[in-house]
Design a protein around this motif. Sequence first.
Motif, mmCIF file in Angstrom:
data_model
loop_
_atom_site.group_PDB
_atom_site.id
_atom_site.type_symbol
_atom_site.label_atom_id
_atom_site.label_comp_id
_atom_site.label_asym_id
_atom_site.label_seq_id
_atom_site.Cartn_x
_atom_site.Cartn_y
_atom_site.Cartn_z
ATOM 1 N N GLN A 22 0.830 -1.208 0.000
ATOM 2 C CA GLN A 22 0.000 0.000 0.000
ATOM 3 C C GLN A 22 0.873 1.270 0.000
ATOM 4 N N SER A 23 2.021 1.167 0.668
ATOM 5 C CA SER A 23 2.903 2.350 0.720
ATOM 6 C C SER A 23 3.478 2.672 -0.669
ATOM 7 N N LEU A 24 3.426 1.684 -1.575
ATOM 8 C CA LEU A 24 3.937 1.917 -2.935
ATOM 9 C C LEU A 24 2.904 2.573 -3.849
ATOM 10 N N ARG A 62 -5.806 -1.513 -22.527
ATOM 11 C CA ARG A 62 -4.767 -0.743 -21.836
ATOM 12 C C ARG A 62 -5.260 -0.338 -20.433
ATOM 13 N N GLU A 63 -6.524 0.106 -20.392
ATOM 14 C CA GLU A 63 -7.095 0.517 -19.105
ATOM 15 C C GLU A 63 -7.228 -0.671 -18.149
ATOM 16 N N MET A 64 -7.655 -1.829 -18.695
ATOM 17 C CA MET A 64 -7.831 -3.010 -17.833
ATOM 18 C C MET A 64 -6.493 -3.425 -17.218
ATOM 19 N N HIS A 65 -5.447 -3.406 -18.043
ATOM 20 C CA HIS A 65 -4.150 -3.819 -17.515
ATOM 21 C C HIS A 65 -3.586 -2.770 -16.553
ATOM 22 N N GLY A 66 -3.875 -1.493 -16.832
ATOM 23 C CA GLY A 66 -3.433 -0.424 -15.931
ATOM 24 C C GLY A 66 -4.136 -0.510 -14.581
ATOM 25 N N ARG A 67 -5.451 -0.814 -14.618
ATOM 26 C CA ARG A 67 -6.210 -0.944 -13.357
ATOM 27 C C ARG A 67 -5.694 -2.123 -12.540
ATOM 28 N N TRP A 68 -5.408 -3.210 -13.254
ATOM 29 C CA TRP A 68 -4.855 -4.382 -12.549
ATOM 30 C C TRP A 68 -3.552 -3.998 -11.849
ATOM 31 N N MET A 70 -2.616 -1.154 -10.681
ATOM 32 C CA MET A 70 -2.879 -0.383 -9.470
ATOM 33 C C MET A 70 -3.491 -1.257 -8.371
ATOM 34 N N SER A 71 -4.237 -2.287 -8.770
ATOM 35 C CA SER A 71 -4.880 -3.144 -7.755
ATOM 36 C C SER A 71 -3.844 -3.915 -6.926
ATOM 37 N N LEU A 72 -2.614 -3.996 -7.437
ATOM 38 C CA LEU A 72 -1.563 -4.672 -6.664
ATOM 39 C C LEU A 72 -1.271 -3.925 -5.365
#
Length: 161
Positions: A22-24, A62-68, A70-72
């Motif tokens: 989360q800190s990342l 592109r958006e789906m992979h970008g959202r994934w 961030m979900s990390l």
Amino acid sequence: MITMQELREHYRFTDEDASLLQSLQPLAGQNQERFEQEFYDYLYGIPEMVALLNSSNRQRLREMHGRWFMSLFSGSYDNHYLNHLTRIGHAHVRVGLNVHYVNAAMNQIRHFLLNLIDNNYSDREQRRILREAVEKILDMNLDIMSYSYRAEELKKVFVSR
Ligand code: HEM
């Protein structure tokens, strides 16, 4: 099917790992666009992937992979997160992507993130614990995504009997 609690135990994923990830989040957010770009450059560099990507909407993908990406770093890794990963695995099985390319793509993602940490944290110990947390969450993602492929294979075995 494995539970998130079991998955966390098997990967020795702790609450501290969750906080570290989360800190990342701010750093990841600043680099999300670069992640999307480099991920796509990587995918479009491999002819088998280009063939598959051409039939999909580029911006949406592109958006789906970008959202994934961030979900990390959401900080919340519960059964809801596990379901999210299972769905992602099935999406790739459905489009007929060989699991080999998922593994290879994860390697590219791993390098992106480990470099990001190395270039932004000067403290050696901090870098080590952040890297470990990132390695764990990526391997957990890969584990669940490949589980979808195994489940699909098993289904075929049963159907062919
Ligand atoms: C969809 C993540 C590798 C092609 C998705 C989605 C996510 C995701 C989160 C959205 C799933 C949904 O909500 O339905 C990942 C991750 C990867 C990876 C974490 C690797 C570690 C790849 C690769 C390709 C690819 C190598 C190569 C072509 C696609 C396509 C879809 C998709 C075509 C759309 C599926 C659909 O329209 O239902 N991916 N992906 N992905 N991904 Fe990936």
